[in-house]
Design a protein around this motif. Structure first.
Motif, PDB file in Angstrom:
ATOM      1  N   ALA A  72       9.292   0.352 -18.148  1.00 61.57           N
ATOM      2  CA  ALA A  72       8.851   1.460 -17.295  1.00 61.57           C
ATOM      3  C   ALA A  72       7.615   1.084 -16.490  1.00 61.57           C
ATOM      4  O   ALA A  72       7.487   1.429 -15.309  1.00 61.57           O
ATOM      5  CB  ALA A  72       8.575   2.695 -18.154  1.00 61.57           C
ATOM      6  N   ALA A  73       6.687   0.354 -17.116  1.00 61.72           N
ATOM      7  CA  ALA A  73       5.479  -0.064 -16.407  1.00 61.72           C
ATOM      8  C   ALA A  73       5.798  -1.085 -15.321  1.00 61.72           C
ATOM      9  O   ALA A  73       5.245  -1.037 -14.211  1.00 61.72           O
ATOM     10  CB  ALA A  73       4.468  -0.647 -17.395  1.00 61.72           C
ATOM     11  N   ASN A  74       6.714  -2.012 -15.603  1.00 63.48           N
ATOM     12  CA  ASN A  74       7.047  -3.056 -14.633  1.00 63.48           C
ATOM     13  C   ASN A  74       7.821  -2.538 -13.431  1.00 63.48           C
ATOM     14  O   ASN A  74       7.747  -3.118 -12.342  1.00 63.48           O
ATOM     15  CB  ASN A  74       7.852  -4.167 -15.316  1.00 63.48           C
ATOM     16  N   ILE A  75       8.585  -1.467 -13.606  1.00 58.10           N
ATOM     17  CA  ILE A  75       9.366  -0.941 -12.475  1.00 58.10           C
ATOM     18  C   ILE A  75       8.682   0.274 -11.847  1.00 58.10           C
ATOM     19  O   ILE A  75       9.276   0.966 -11.033  1.00 58.10           O
ATOM     20  CB  ILE A  75      10.801  -0.583 -12.897  1.00 58.10           C
ATOM     21  N   GLY A  76       7.420   0.538 -12.217  1.00 54.91           N
ATOM     22  CA  GLY A  76       6.624   1.539 -11.526  1.00 54.91           C
ATOM     23  C   GLY A  76       6.819   2.965 -11.976  1.00 54.91           C
ATOM     24  O   GLY A  76       6.546   3.881 -11.203  1.00 54.91           O
ATOM     25  N   GLN A  77       7.260   3.194 -13.207  1.00 53.35           N
ATOM     26  CA  GLN A  77       7.469   4.555 -13.685  1.00 53.35           C
ATOM     27  C   GLN A  77       6.275   5.095 -14.464  1.00 53.35           C
ATOM     28  O   GLN A  77       6.362   6.180 -15.029  1.00 53.35           O
ATOM     29  CB  GLN A  77       8.719   4.607 -14.575  1.00 53.35           C
ATOM     30  N   MET A  78       5.158   4.351 -14.468  1.00 48.90           N
ATOM     31  CA  MET A  78       3.949   4.819 -15.160  1.00 48.90           C
ATOM     32  C   MET A  78       2.730   4.665 -14.260  1.00 48.90           C
ATOM     33  O   MET A  78       1.608   4.495 -14.740  1.00 48.90           O
ATOM     34  CB  MET A  78       3.754   4.030 -16.468  1.00 48.90           C
ATOM     35  N   ASP A  79       2.948   4.753 -12.952  1.00 45.16           N
ATOM     36  CA  ASP A  79       1.851   4.511 -12.013  1.00 45.16           C
ATOM     37  C   ASP A  79       0.955   5.731 -11.821  1.00 45.16           C
ATOM     38  O   ASP A  79      -0.235   5.593 -11.564  1.00 45.16           O
ATOM     39  CB  ASP A  79       2.410   4.067 -10.652  1.00 45.16           C
ATOM     40  N   THR A  80       1.524   6.929 -11.897  1.00 47.12           N
ATOM     41  CA  THR A  80       0.732   8.140 -11.702  1.00 47.12           C
ATOM     42  C   THR A  80       0.346   8.728 -13.064  1.00 47.12           C
ATOM     43  O   THR A  80       1.059   8.546 -14.051  1.00 47.12           O
ATOM     44  CB  THR A  80       1.519   9.182 -10.895  1.00 47.12           C
ATOM     45  N   ASP A 137       0.811  -1.201   0.000  1.00 45.13           N
ATOM     46  CA  ASP A 137       0.000   0.000   0.000  1.00 45.13           C
ATOM     47  C   ASP A 137       0.848   1.256   0.000  1.00 45.13           C
ATOM     48  O   ASP A 137       0.448   2.285  -0.527  1.00 45.13           O
ATOM     49  CB  ASP A 137      -0.940   0.018   1.217  1.00 45.13           C
ATOM     50  N   ASP A 138       2.024   1.209   0.614  1.00 48.16           N
ATOM     51  CA  ASP A 138       2.873   2.387   0.695  1.00 48.16           C
ATOM     52  C   ASP A 138       3.659   2.520  -0.599  1.00 48.16           C
ATOM     53  O   ASP A 138       4.756   2.020  -0.721  1.00 48.16           O
ATOM     54  CB  ASP A 138       3.803   2.276   1.903  1.00 48.16           C
ATOM     55  N   VAL A 139       3.079   3.216  -1.556  1.00 49.80           N
ATOM     56  CA  VAL A 139       3.688   3.308  -2.875  1.00 49.80           C
ATOM     57  C   VAL A 139       4.936   4.160  -2.839  1.00 49.80           C
ATOM     58  O   VAL A 139       5.894   3.922  -3.544  1.00 49.80           O
ATOM     59  CB  VAL A 139       2.661   3.878  -3.879  1.00 49.80           C
ATOM     60  N   SER A 140       4.957   5.170  -1.973  1.00 52.25           N
ATOM     61  CA  SER A 140       6.059   6.112  -2.003  1.00 52.25           C
ATOM     62  C   SER A 140       7.345   5.533  -1.470  1.00 52.25           C
ATOM     63  O   SER A 140       8.424   5.975  -1.850  1.00 52.25           O
ATOM     64  CB  SER A 140       5.692   7.359  -1.185  1.00 52.25           C
ATOM     65  N   THR A 141       7.273   4.533  -0.579  1.00 52.49           N
ATOM     66  CA  THR A 141       8.497   4.019   0.036  1.00 52.49           C
ATOM     67  C   THR A 141       8.872   2.652  -0.444  1.00 52.49           C
ATOM     68  O   THR A 141      10.034   2.364  -0.638  1.00 52.49           O
ATOM     69  CB  THR A 141       8.326   3.979   1.575  1.00 52.49           C
ATOM     70  N   ASP A 142       7.877   1.748  -0.672  1.00 52.25           N
ATOM     71  CA  ASP A 142       8.194   0.368  -1.003  1.00 52.25           C
ATOM     72  C   ASP A 142       7.586  -0.025  -2.340  1.00 52.25           C
ATOM     73  O   ASP A 142       6.904  -1.023  -2.448  1.00 52.25           O
ATOM     74  CB  ASP A 142       7.703  -0.577   0.107  1.00 52.25           C
ATOM     75  N   ARG A 143       7.798   0.776  -3.344  1.00 54.92           N
ATOM     76  CA  ARG A 143       7.258   0.455  -4.654  1.00 54.92           C
ATOM     77  C   ARG A 143       8.067  -0.632  -5.342  1.00 54.92           C
ATOM     78  O   ARG A 143       7.597  -1.345  -6.181  1.00 54.92           O
ATOM     79  CB  ARG A 143       7.241   1.709  -5.524  1.00 54.92           C
ATOM     80  N   GLY A 144       9.314  -0.775  -4.962  1.00 55.52           N
ATOM     81  CA  GLY A 144      10.204  -1.687  -5.663  1.00 55.52           C
ATOM     82  C   GLY A 144       9.846  -3.155  -5.575  1.00 55.52           C
ATOM     83  O   GLY A 144       9.940  -3.861  -6.558  1.00 55.52           O
ATOM     84  N   PRO A 145       9.440  -3.734  -4.396  1.00 55.27           N
ATOM     85  CA  PRO A 145       9.237  -5.173  -4.318  1.00 55.27           C
ATOM     86  C   PRO A 145       8.116  -5.699  -5.193  1.00 55.27           C
ATOM     87  O   PRO A 145       8.072  -6.868  -5.486  1.00 55.27           O
ATOM     88  CB  PRO A 145       8.913  -5.404  -2.832  1.00 55.27           C
ATOM     89  N   ALA A 146       7.146  -4.844  -5.626  1.00 50.63           N
ATOM     90  CA  ALA A 146       6.028  -5.355  -6.406  1.00 50.63           C
ATOM     91  C   ALA A 146       6.402  -5.854  -7.796  1.00 50.63           C
ATOM     92  O   ALA A 146       5.924  -6.870  -8.238  1.00 50.63           O
ATOM     93  CB  ALA A 146       4.932  -4.288  -6.504  1.00 50.63           C
ATOM     94  N   PRO A 147       7.291  -5.164  -8.547  1.00 47.41           N
ATOM     95  CA  PRO A 147       7.525  -5.571  -9.926  1.00 47.41           C
ATOM     96  C   PRO A 147       8.098  -6.951 -10.154  1.00 47.41           C
ATOM     97  O   PRO A 147       7.896  -7.484 -11.220  1.00 47.41           O
ATOM     98  CB  PRO A 147       8.519  -4.499 -10.430  1.00 47.41           C
ATOM     99  N   PRO A 148       8.861  -7.588  -9.215  1.00 46.04           N
ATOM    100  CA  PRO A 148       9.469  -8.856  -9.579  1.00 46.04           C
ATOM    101  C   PRO A 148       8.508  -9.982  -9.900  1.00 46.04           C
ATOM    102  O   PRO A 148       8.955 -11.079 -10.167  1.00 46.04           O
ATOM    103  CB  PRO A 148      10.298  -9.219  -8.340  1.00 46.04           C
ATOM    104  N   SER A 149       7.192  -9.757  -9.856  1.00 48.32           N
ATOM    105  CA  SER A 149       6.262 -10.828 -10.149  1.00 48.32           C
ATOM    106  C   SER A 149       6.470 -11.499 -11.498  1.00 48.32           C
ATOM    107  O   SER A 149       6.304 -12.701 -11.607  1.00 48.32           O
ATOM    108  CB  SER A 149       4.816 -10.314 -10.054  1.00 48.32           C
TER     109      SER A 149
END
Length: 514
Positions: A161-169, A78-90
């Motif tokens: 970019a999408a997988n590493i969270g650079q297109m979330d906002t 839920d904390d996108v600003s601090t722990d966005r990194g662990p989500a992409p390795p799926s």
């Protein structure tokens, strides 16, 4: 909860801190409560209040600990600003079945797109513009290769970019869209112009014949086709990647094949229609050719300004020309082979199969390169000597038989070659395309060429992506143009070799000519 620990700290100097559990039935569980009552006085109400507060505090501490243990993963997601990194390795946890399932439909869709492009080329090769201005054949692999030079690079770049969270906002998404669309328009205009020059040069070298009107015709047709095709396909790619993320599909598996599904057909149809229309005006409106070229060149400053606004595309705008131009030159060599082969009536049947074998090989290697690039981006930045980066020159056994996820995807992609091409060949046969009868010996030669092409491409992709990463180059921008251009050259060369061998051994049943 932050206000509750303060009373505990106040009572601790008197030996009455609530560290022991108030729920205990023996000794330490009761002594703090008795000490608290002595400290506060004989007022029973006061003792009761303190006991309730101590139990509440202890209960709150236990509940907080439980929540921290049980909800840590939820908080991290839920904390996108601090722990966005662990989500992409799926995507790295995919099985061979899931990879194949996600790749299969886009692969077949892209393959049918190349079949349609082959049918179009088989028809238009007999048009007057292709007969009189044979250099148009040289433009075919170069402009069809734009999907590898531009659209597939765009798809790989946006997928990463999408997988590493650079297109979330929405702000990041809009910046990526405008910057990348402007970038590919700049690249398409320049590459289209250079491809026409290469076609003129390659057409002049063998025969020593040069025609200025034909040169302007090639330039106008090439630039207009590249510009319009890149605009349409770029918009499709952006929609595919955004949709893939929303429905939970890895964009690396679907974006690059879909980029090619309509890419070959749209580009070849545009090239044929534009060149034919301009050829009809050759005798009456010759000045229209330089006007068309000047119009698209005049738009270049607008696209340059838009591309410079995005930091991600600004770097590519300055340093991403080398792979695009070299890839165009490599594809033009394949176009020269195509021109000299299909111009011979004995090998006219090759035209319908060329976009298919080139497109399938380019699609599969683009998927693999995009996946390896995403894997590396998840573990660091280009140039970093991270552990996931393997040795510079891997062995073929490591590329195809190691247990890591990239080797697994290479095996899946390689196994798609034979069934995929069988489906495409059957489709061509049912549509009565080309001038070739599908005999057993033809299918064997064709499959050998296709398997060898994809085998070489997947191995080169494994080496090239890691080599570029080690040198600080982003593989999304540099590897795919080279790989798809090599796919065009290998596919066209191996297919032409197969047709020549079939003709030499006298397989008249194959009927490679008309």
């Amino acid at each position: 909860m932050s206000s509750k620990p303060e009373p505990k700290d106040i009572h601790q100097p008197n030996g009455t801190g609530p560290t022991p559990s108030p729920c205990s039935s023996d000794g330490p569980g009761r002594e703090p409560l008795a000490g608290t009552s002595e400290f506060l006085g004989p007022d029973g109400a006061g003792v009761e209040v303190v006991v309730i507060e101590s139990r509440a505090n202890a209960k709150g501490v236990r509940e907080e600990d439980a929540l921290l243990e049980n909800g840590s993963q939820s908080n991290e997601s839920d904390d996108v600003s601090t722990d966005r990194g662990p989500a992409p390795p799926s995507p790295l946890k995919e099985t061979s079945f899931s990879i194949g399932l996600q790749v299969l439909f886009p692969f077949l869709l892209a393959g049918f797109g190349t079949v349609a492009a082959g049918m179009v080329l088989d028809i238009v090769q007999h048009w007057e513009v292709f007969q009189k201005v044979t250099e148009v054949f040289i433009l075919v692999p170069a402009l069809l290769g734009l999907k590898g030079n531009l659209e597939m690079t765009l798809a790989s770049r946006l997928s990463t970019a999408a997988n590493i969270g650079q297109m979330d906002t929405p702000k990041e998404l809009w910046r990526m869209i405008t910057g990348n669309m402007a970038l590919i328009q700049v690249q398409a205009t320049v590459v289209g112009f250079l491809a026409s020059i290469a076609a003129v040069v390659f057409g002049w070298i063998p025969d020593g014949h040069f025609s200025i009107p034909h040169a302007f015709l090639l330039c106008a047709s090439s630039v207009a086709t590249a510009f319009i095709a890149s605009l349409v396909l770029g918009m499709i790619m952006i929609g595919v990647i955004i949709g893939s993320r929303k429905i939970g599909i890895n964009p690396d598996n679907v974006a690059t094949p879909i980029a090619a599904s309509l890419g070959d057909l749209i580009t070849l149809a545009l090239l044929s229609g534009i060149s034919w229309g301009l050829y009809l005006e050759l005798k009456h409106w010759r000045y229209i050719y330089p006007l068309v070229c000047a119009f698209f060149v005049a738009l270049l400053p607008v696209w340059v300004v838009l591309a410079r606004r995005s930091p991600a595309t600004r770097e590519v705008l300055y340093s991403g020309w080398e792979p695009v131009i070299i890839a165009m030159a490599i594809s033009s060599v394949g176009g020269l082979i195509l021109d000299k082969t299909v111009s011979d009536p004995n090998f006219a049947g090759m035209a319908v199969f060329t976009p298919v074998i080139n497109g399938v090989g380019g699609n599969l290697v683009a998927v693999q390169a995009s996946r390896i690039s995403t894997f590396l981006h998840m573990n660091g930045m280009p140039g970093e000597n991270s552990e996931p980066t393997p040795r510079r020159c891997p062995s073929p056994c490591t590329t195809f038989f190691s247990p890591d996820v990239n080797s697994r995807s290479a095996r899946v992609l390689f196994l798609l070659v034979v069934p995929g091409h069988l489906v495409f060949l059957y489709t061509i046969s049912c549509m009565q395309g080309g001038h070739t009868t599908l005999t057993l010996i033809f299918i064997i030669f064709y499959m050998t060429a296709a398997l060898l092409q994809v085998l070489i491409l997947l191995y080169i992709a494994d080496w090239m992506v890691h080599w570029m990463w080690g040198r600080g180059l982003d593989p999304d921008n540099f590897s795919i143009p080279y790989l798809t251009a090599l796919g065009d050259l290998l596919g066209t060369g191996l297919l032409a070799l197969s047709f020549h061998v079939l003709w030499l051994i006298g397989d008249r049943d194959t009927d490679v000519g008309d």
